[in-house]
Design a protein around this motif. Structure first.
Motif, PDB file in Angstrom:
ATOM      1  N   ILE A  14      40.146  32.069  34.091  1.00  0.00           N
ATOM      2  CA  ILE A  14      40.337  32.965  35.222  1.00  0.00           C
ATOM      3  C   ILE A  14      39.474  34.196  35.008  1.00  0.00           C
ATOM      4  CG2 ILE A  14      41.999  34.333  36.519  1.00  0.00           C
ATOM      5  CD1 ILE A  14      42.472  31.370  36.761  1.00  0.00           C
ATOM      6  N   SER A  16      38.149  37.910  35.098  1.00  0.00           N
ATOM      7  CA  SER A  16      38.866  39.177  35.021  1.00  0.00           C
ATOM      8  C   SER A  16      37.908  40.279  34.614  1.00  0.00           C
ATOM      9  CB  SER A  16      40.007  39.082  34.012  1.00  0.00           C
ATOM     10  OG  SER A  16      40.606  40.334  33.818  1.00  0.00           O
ATOM     11  N   ILE A  21      40.747  38.856  27.016  1.00  0.00           N
ATOM     12  CA  ILE A  21      41.366  37.707  27.669  1.00  0.00           C
ATOM     13  C   ILE A  21      41.987  36.824  26.592  1.00  0.00           C
ATOM     14  CG2 ILE A  21      40.963  35.648  29.067  1.00  0.00           C
ATOM     15  CD1 ILE A  21      40.639  38.173  30.641  1.00  0.00           C
ATOM     16  N   LYS A  23      42.995  33.384  25.741  1.00  0.00           N
ATOM     17  CA  LYS A  23      42.728  32.038  26.250  1.00  0.00           C
ATOM     18  C   LYS A  23      43.652  31.021  25.585  1.00  0.00           C
ATOM     19  CE  LYS A  23      38.781  30.046  25.387  1.00  0.00           C
ATOM     20  NZ  LYS A  23      37.524  29.298  25.347  1.00  0.00           N
ATOM     21  N   ASN A 305      47.339  32.268  38.677  1.00  0.00           N
ATOM     22  CA  ASN A 305      46.845  33.630  38.878  1.00  0.00           C
ATOM     23  C   ASN A 305      47.893  34.678  38.500  1.00  0.00           C
ATOM     24  OD1 ASN A 305      44.255  32.986  39.788  1.00  0.00           O
ATOM     25  ND2 ASN A 305      44.959  32.688  41.886  1.00  0.00           N
ATOM     26  N   ALA A 308      47.813  34.991  34.867  1.00  0.00           N
ATOM     27  CA  ALA A 308      46.573  35.665  34.474  1.00  0.00           C
ATOM     28  C   ALA A 308      46.657  37.182  34.611  1.00  0.00           C
ATOM     29  CB  ALA A 308      45.403  35.136  35.302  1.00  0.00           C
ATOM     30  N   ASN A 311      46.447  38.835  31.566  1.00  0.00           N
ATOM     31  CA  ASN A 311      45.212  38.454  30.863  1.00  0.00           C
ATOM     32  C   ASN A 311      45.373  37.238  29.945  1.00  0.00           C
ATOM     33  OD1 ASN A 311      43.871  40.709  32.050  1.00  0.00           O
ATOM     34  ND2 ASN A 311      44.816  42.004  30.497  1.00  0.00           N
ATOM     35  N   ASN A 313      44.985  33.137  29.938  1.00  0.00           N
ATOM     36  CA  ASN A 313      44.480  31.956  30.633  1.00  0.00           C
ATOM     37  C   ASN A 313      45.294  30.734  30.239  1.00  0.00           C
ATOM     38  OD1 ASN A 313      42.494  33.158  32.098  1.00  0.00           O
ATOM     39  ND2 ASN A 313      40.803  32.540  30.775  1.00  0.00           N
TER      40      ASN A 313
END
Length: 368
Positions: A14, A16, A21, A23, A305, A308, A311, A313
């Motif tokens: 996603i 950003s 992030i 992940k 979303n 997300a 932050n 994923n």
């Protein structure tokens, strides 16, 4: 054309504007690379200007010693993915059939189609490979059966008894039983042991437990004649020198292997328990990831979303025919806590479908 039947694998990252992030969508090891590897892998001490075959042979010997295998029946690959294409190219011709479970790794079908063979997709039972469905699908055109152990994304596995049953049935045929055991190092269960026979092909990786995802180092074990055929067509330099050296180091790092397994078991159980208490549907997993089933009323992209927003994923499983489901892998303690808390907030969050009408068009969007 065959290529028209193949769907390109998409990343689930996603976008950003935030630099950090977390992940949890790619099954990467949260503990990173061990100190032993970072200490020994000093790039300025390694001569890179020449090809090297000695390290390649040493790595094969180390694998043979660790798993008590015949070194002449081992071949190294650029990740385990390379073996899928090599096997299909070597063993399949147009019109041959390959049995694949409905939630099997997407690349199986891709490589079978590229070889102009026919993928036969069988139904699973409760996200687990169904032995009886495999047996019913076997015919004179069947050349291979792909089984992921444990499965990705569900994280389940066939027991040694089930594999032996299938292997015994195939004994009088030329059908290859290919066991893709990429996540096998995480499994701690006595029923997981495999008795290797002449029709079994084992594929493994050093990417997962050892934190070497970017180096893509895999190996395959099978009968002599198949290994010789693979050796004939694969690139003689498919594994770079840095990867070979690193592979030899990690196999001796038993402490890191133990730490990685213990960390994974602890956090996998914690994630499952916490989210079950929050009334999410999560099955048992023997890998380093879990599948979370969500409310069918809400679009999966909306959920993705929402997660997300902190932050993190995650990966939706629609391409694996697991609809309204998300897969998350075990991350660092901080990432796991963020994930758990965000899912708990999601359970309390109310989403409203807003309809906006004008004279020319009607639009709909979700609002929280």
């Amino acid at each position: 054309m065959t290529l028209n039947l193949i769907t390109k694998s998409q990343s689930n990252s996603i976008s950003s504007k935030i630099l950090t992030i977390h992940k949890l969508s790619s099954n990467e090891k949260p503990l990173g690379t061990s100190k032993l590897i970072r200490k020994k892998l000093q790039i300025n001490h390694i001569k890179l200007k020449k090809y090297s075959n000695n390290i390649y042979k040493k790595l094969i010997q180390n694998i043979a010693n660790m798993y008590n295998l015949n070194k002449k029946q081992i071949v190294l690959g650029n990740g385990s993915d390379e073996f899928l294409s090599l096997l299909c190219f070597t063993c399949l011709k147009e019109g041959d059939e390959v049995i694949i479970s409905e939630h099997g790794f997407l690349l199986y079908k891709t490589q079978v189609l590229v070889a102009r063979a026919v993928p036969v997709i069988i139904k699973d039972s409760n996200n687990k490979v169904n032995i009886n469905n495999i047996i019913r699908s076997i015919n004179t055109k069947t050349k291979m059966i792909f089984i992921t152990m444990p499965t990705n994304p569900a994280g389940l596995f066939l027991t040694s008894r089930e594999i032996n049953q299938l292997s015994t049935l195939l004994k009088s045929t030329n059908i290859l039983l290919i066991l893709d055991m990429n996540n096998s190092e995480y499994v701690k269960d006595d029923r997981y042991s495999i008795k290797i026979t002449t029709n079994i092909v084992i594929i493994k990786t050093l990417s997962k437990t050892y934190g070497l995802a970017s180096l893509k180092l895999g190996w395959m074990y099978s009968r002599n004649n198949l290994i010789k055929s693979i050796e004939k067509i694969k690139s003689p330099l498919n594994i770079n020198k840095i990867t070979q050296i690193t592979g030899s180091v990690v196999l001796s790092d038993s402490e890191q292997r133990r730490l990685s397994r213990s960390f994974n078991v602890f956090w996998l159980i914690k994630i499952i328990i916490c989210l079950r208490k929050a009334n999410f549907i999560i099955d048992r997993s023997y890998a380093n990831f879990v599948v979370i089933k969500l409310n069918k009323k809400l679009p999966i992209l909306l959920i993705e979303n929402y997660i997300a927003k902190c932050n993190v994923n995650v990966r939706r499983m629609s391409e694996y025919k697991l609809f309204n489901s998300i897969r998350v892998n075990v991350g660092s303690p901080h990432e796991n806590i963020k994930l758990i808390n965000q899912f708990k907030k999601l359970k309390k969050q109310k989403f409203v479908l807003v309809t906006h009408k004008t004279e020319k068009y009607t639009t709909q969007y979700w609002k929280n």
